[in-house]
Design a protein around this motif. Structure first.
Motif, PDB file in Angstrom:
ATOM      1  N   ARG A  92       0.821  -1.210   0.000  1.00  0.00           N
ATOM      2  CA  ARG A  92       0.000   0.000   0.000  1.00  0.00           C
ATOM      3  C   ARG A  92       0.855   1.262   0.000  1.00  0.00           C
ATOM      4  O   ARG A  92       1.915   1.312   0.625  1.00  0.00           O
ATOM      5  N   TYR A  93       0.360   2.276  -0.681  1.00  0.00           N
ATOM      6  CA  TYR A  93       1.016   3.581  -0.740  1.00  0.00           C
ATOM      7  C   TYR A  93       0.243   4.540   0.150  1.00  0.00           C
ATOM      8  O   TYR A  93      -0.983   4.668   0.035  1.00  0.00           O
ATOM      9  N   GLY A 112       3.307   2.989  -9.565  1.00  0.00           N
ATOM     10  CA  GLY A 112       4.281   1.910  -9.602  1.00  0.00           C
ATOM     11  C   GLY A 112       3.722   0.555  -9.239  1.00  0.00           C
ATOM     12  O   GLY A 112       4.181  -0.470  -9.751  1.00  0.00           O
ATOM     13  N   SER A 113       2.722   0.500  -8.345  1.00  0.00           N
ATOM     14  CA  SER A 113       2.164  -0.800  -7.953  1.00  0.00           C
ATOM     15  C   SER A 113       1.434  -1.484  -9.096  1.00  0.00           C
ATOM     16  O   SER A 113       1.146  -2.684  -9.034  1.00  0.00           O
ATOM     17  N   MET A 114       1.136  -0.745 -10.172  1.00  0.00           N
ATOM     18  CA  MET A 114       0.452  -1.312 -11.330  1.00  0.00           C
ATOM     19  C   MET A 114       1.432  -1.921 -12.331  1.00  0.00           C
ATOM     20  O   MET A 114       1.009  -2.413 -13.388  1.00  0.00           O
ATOM     21  N   ALA A 152      -6.028  -0.165  -6.295  1.00  0.00           N
ATOM     22  CA  ALA A 152      -6.380   0.420  -4.990  1.00  0.00           C
ATOM     23  C   ALA A 152      -5.326   0.116  -3.940  1.00  0.00           C
ATOM     24  O   ALA A 152      -5.651  -0.115  -2.777  1.00  0.00           O
ATOM     25  N   ALA A 153      -4.054   0.146  -4.329  1.00  0.00           N
ATOM     26  CA  ALA A 153      -2.958  -0.112  -3.386  1.00  0.00           C
ATOM     27  C   ALA A 153      -2.650   1.176  -2.622  1.00  0.00           C
ATOM     28  O   ALA A 153      -1.580   1.760  -2.756  1.00  0.00           O
ATOM     29  N   ILE A 154      -3.618   1.596  -1.818  1.00  0.00           N
ATOM     30  CA  ILE A 154      -3.517   2.863  -1.097  1.00  0.00           C
ATOM     31  C   ILE A 154      -3.720   2.616   0.390  1.00  0.00           C
ATOM     32  O   ILE A 154      -4.387   1.669   0.789  1.00  0.00           O
ATOM     33  N   GLY A 155      -3.124   3.478   1.192  1.00  0.00           N
ATOM     34  CA  GLY A 155      -3.260   3.366   2.630  1.00  0.00           C
ATOM     35  C   GLY A 155      -4.191   4.390   3.232  1.00  0.00           C
ATOM     36  O   GLY A 155      -4.464   4.355   4.428  1.00  0.00           O
ATOM     37  N   ASN A 156      -4.702   5.310   2.414  1.00  0.00           N
ATOM     38  CA  ASN A 156      -5.583   6.375   2.921  1.00  0.00           C
ATOM     39  C   ASN A 156      -7.022   6.138   2.478  1.00  0.00           C
ATOM     40  O   ASN A 156      -7.704   7.021   1.960  1.00  0.00           O
ATOM     41  N   GLY A 198       7.743   1.745  -4.628  1.00  0.00           N
ATOM     42  CA  GLY A 198       6.894   1.706  -3.452  1.00  0.00           C
ATOM     43  C   GLY A 198       6.931   0.380  -2.741  1.00  0.00           C
ATOM     44  O   GLY A 198       6.479   0.265  -1.626  1.00  0.00           O
ATOM     45  N   SER A 199       7.488  -0.671  -3.393  1.00  0.00           N
ATOM     46  CA  SER A 199       7.517  -1.982  -2.750  1.00  0.00           C
ATOM     47  C   SER A 199       8.912  -2.392  -2.350  1.00  0.00           C
ATOM     48  O   SER A 199       9.126  -3.488  -1.876  1.00  0.00           O
ATOM     49  N   THR A 200       9.909  -1.545  -2.552  1.00  0.00           N
ATOM     50  CA  THR A 200      11.275  -1.886  -2.183  1.00  0.00           C
ATOM     51  C   THR A 200      11.893  -0.749  -1.396  1.00  0.00           C
ATOM     52  O   THR A 200      11.481   0.401  -1.491  1.00  0.00           O
ATOM     53  N   GLY A 201      12.910  -1.063  -0.634  1.00  0.00           N
ATOM     54  CA  GLY A 201      13.626  -0.051   0.115  1.00  0.00           C
ATOM     55  C   GLY A 201      14.644   0.657  -0.759  1.00  0.00           C
ATOM     56  O   GLY A 201      14.960   0.228  -1.865  1.00  0.00           O
TER      57      GLY A 201
END
Length: 669
Positions: free
Chosen positions: A191-192, A331-333, A426-430, A643-646
């Protein structure tokens, strides 16, 4: 129905023929992938370091058993934690579940001993678990992170031991277009979480909202390394109560046994990777397709009912539409999801009619409108839009709020109906912030979410459709785009019923309190707590003329269904949390949520399930280490999407790509 197998083709990418240099480079990159996984600053996996070596730590197997009776499903998820290390371990895992799941039972198994979990307020349950973990007692905790995401934790698994937990939940079966369906998410898309919105009208209200934990929500792990992703075994027993003409899964290969209305469904491969949602569908023989049903439950002297009704769809002349396509290219897409979103948007553009108007909005870190305002659906405009959509690439964050504000801005011309189609994973945190905007800021627009990918955020998608007075669909494969989008776009032109109400006998508390508009093929589903079950429930609405239907609550069509009371409790909690999101008084709403959750034994924002074995197991002089078991990367997505990696992993990946580019340049020269 005899035994048969259904298969869903997976999307694979094949490498093109390459010269020796390209093959050598591909081998180099593959050999460096483990280093990339290790390089992240937030390591996760099933290995840990002892001295100079990475050794086995903790493994987990998952098995799922679904039992379906009519419109009710009771599901058990068993997680077996196996400790292959020489240390005492704690295991933690983020457990995705259906967003309308009523999670209400936990069992901890150690060998032949069973420990039943109990529901407690969240902070109390956490304190009990932490005290037991510190005292060396085996314990388990199930807490809610979001309505469709839970966390399981198991403490004090001894070297060489296995400990099993079983989480049970109840869920309504969906019914649309004459087909029953049941879904289970098996992983999640990272999630972003955007920065705080500068628009105060949609800012988060810290005093009224339940703030979910950051994802992934796990204790800091001492582990690192690389391991295979988690797997799942699944069996479903279906008692449909009527003859079926087909049972299949659009997501997995399954084998079906049985006949008449009773069937067993198993994964054909027995065990599958937990990298995409599981969906099961079954269709009754057309002449036996139900038009209405009532399911009853009685708990602690109170009566509950689940009512299902499929209203007729009357022919209506479609209004000219102003279609606003909102496309997530964050990016999650990356990977298959972006291809699916592009195909879905292209399909919608291709189906525009003369006289329609439209616009296209794309968003990642920022957003762009293709046209300053909606334009007529003339061939030149449509061709420009289709080329624009085809040019989209996935990158950046998921700043959905400004794009939706732009989509809802202004008004459609007189005589036009504005329909906003949102294509996203919908990879969202809000979620709460966005849902508040949809509810209060959409004006006369209708919102139609299109869930994209193998593991979309189903909670947000369902709530967005409900609050946006639209309907939604999920596209999990490029091969499904035409069928799914054609079905959705046909529904936009054929609303079945609006202003729906159910008149119950006596005093009743029913949910949803405001029934959403229905579109072609959709069913009314309402769950209620009743003070009497003898009598008639009347469903009425506009379709477009006034229409009503009377249903006897007690008749030959009424079916006893344990679990309906828990579904009512889950719906009641959902309604109270909606009030919190709207800025309601937390001092009164929090106790109300806790009361419902404790009475029905449900996990919620403020309650958790905890189980503790009273006998200490870990010696006082032994340390307890923690392992977070990683969720699988969703099928078809790129593991290294932004968004999925450090940052260290991103840097290392950039270095590898730079090396590859230099090698290719050298080969060409």
């Amino acid at each position: 129905m005899t035994e048969r197998e259904t298969r869903k083709p997976r999307l694979y990418r094949s490498l093109r023929r390459a010269g020796w240099a390209r093959r050598w480079l591909a081998g180099l990159l593959l050999s460096l992938l483990p280093l990339l996984a290790w390089a992240g600053e937030d390591p996760e996996g099933l290995m840990f370091r002892e001295g100079d070596q990475w050794v086995a730590s903790l493994a987990m197997d998952t098995s799922v058993h679904m039992q379906v009776h009519g419109l009710m499903a009771e599901v058990s998820v068993r997680q077996t934690y196996r400790n292959d290390s020489s240390q005492w371990r704690e295991g933690r895992y983020l457990l995705p579940l259906p967003e309308n799941a009523a999670v209400g039972a936990l069992t901890l198994r150690i060998g032949e001993r069973l420990v039943e979990g109990e529901i407690r307020e969240k902070q109390d349950a956490k304190a009990v678990y932490e005290a037991a973990a510190a005292a060396g007692q085996r314990a388990s905790l199930v807490s809610q992170n979001r309505p469709n995401l839970f966390q399981t934790a198991v403490a004090n698994i001894g070297p060489g031991e296995e400990v099993e937990i079983e989480v049970r939940y109840w869920q309504p079966v969906a019914y649309r277009d004459g087909v029953f369906s049941l879904g289970l998410p098996l992983t999640l898309t990272p999630r972003y979480l955007p920065d705080a919105s500068p628009d105060a009208s949609y800012a988060m209200h810290a005093t009224s909202l339940v703030a979910p934990e950051a994802l992934p929500a796990a204790a800091a792990s001492v582990d690192g390394g690389v391991a295979a992703g988690p797997t799942v075994a699944l069996v479903a027993d279906i008692d449909a109560g009527l003859p079926l003409q087909r049972i299949e899964s659009p997501t997995h290969a399954v084998t079906v046994f049985g006949h008449a209305g009773r069937h067993r469904v198993e994964l054909s491969n027995l065990v599958e990777a937990s990298d995409r949602d599981f969906v099961l569908e079954w269709e009754p023989v057309p002449s036996k397709a139900p038009r209405s049903a009532v399911f009853l439950d009685r708990v602690a002297g109170e009566d509950y009912a689940l009512l299902m009704l499929v209203p007729p769809t009357l022919p209506t002349a479609p209004l000219p539409r102003e279609l606003i396509l909102v496309i997530d290219n964050s990016g999650s897409m990356s990977g298959a999801s972006m291809a699916q979103a592009i195909e879905a948007a292209d399909r919608a553009l291709a189906r525009l009619r003369p006289g329609d108007r439209f616009n296209v909005i794309r968003f990642d870190d920022d957003f762009d409108l293709l046209f300053a305002d909606a334009v007529p659906a003339e061939p030149g405009n449509v061709a420009r839009a289709r080329a624009f959509v085809r040019s989209l690439r996935a990158e950046g964050g998921t700043e959905m709020l400004p794009a939706l504000v732009a989509a809802f801005a202004g008004h459609a011309p007189q005589g036009y109906l504005r329909q906003v189609v949102l294509a996203t994973d919908a990879a969202i945190g809000n979620e709460d912030q966005l849902l508040r905007l949809i509810e209060s800021g959409r004006g006369k627009s209708r919102l139609f979410p299109v869930g994209i990918g193998s593991a979309p955020n189903d909670h947000f998608l369902r709530k967005a459709a409900e609050l946006g007075r639209g309907t939604g669909v999920v596209v999990r494969d490029v091969n499904e785009v035409a069928e799914k989008m054609d079905g959705l776009l046909a529904r936009l032109d054929r609303p079945a019923m609006r202003d729906i109400q159910v008149d119950w006998p006596g005093v009743t508390e029913a949910y949803p309190a405001r029934i959403p508009d229905l579109y072609q093929g959709e069913a009314v589903q309402v769950v209620a707590r009743l003070d009497r079950v003898d009598g008639i429930a009347t469903v009425r609405g506009l379709a477009p003329q006034p229409w009503s239907r009377r249903l006897a609550l007690v008749s030959e069509k009424s079916v006893p269904a344990p679990g309906v009371a828990r579904l009512w409790g889950r719906a009641r909690i959902d309604a109270l949390e909606d009030e919190l999101r709207r800025g309601g008084d937390i001092e009164s709403l929090r106790p109300a949520i806790v009361d419902v959750a404790l009475r029905h034994g449900l996990v919620s924002s403020y309650t958790s399930l905890v189980a503790v074995d009273k006998t200490p197991a870990r010696p006082a002089d032994e340390m307890l280490a923690s392992t977070r078991l990683a969720n699988a990367t969703p099928a078809g997505s790129l593991a290294f999407a932004q968004g999925s990696t450090g940052w260290m992993r991103d840097l290392f990946l950039a270095a590898v790509l730079l090396l590859g580019s230099l090698l290719l340049l050298r080969v060409r020269t």
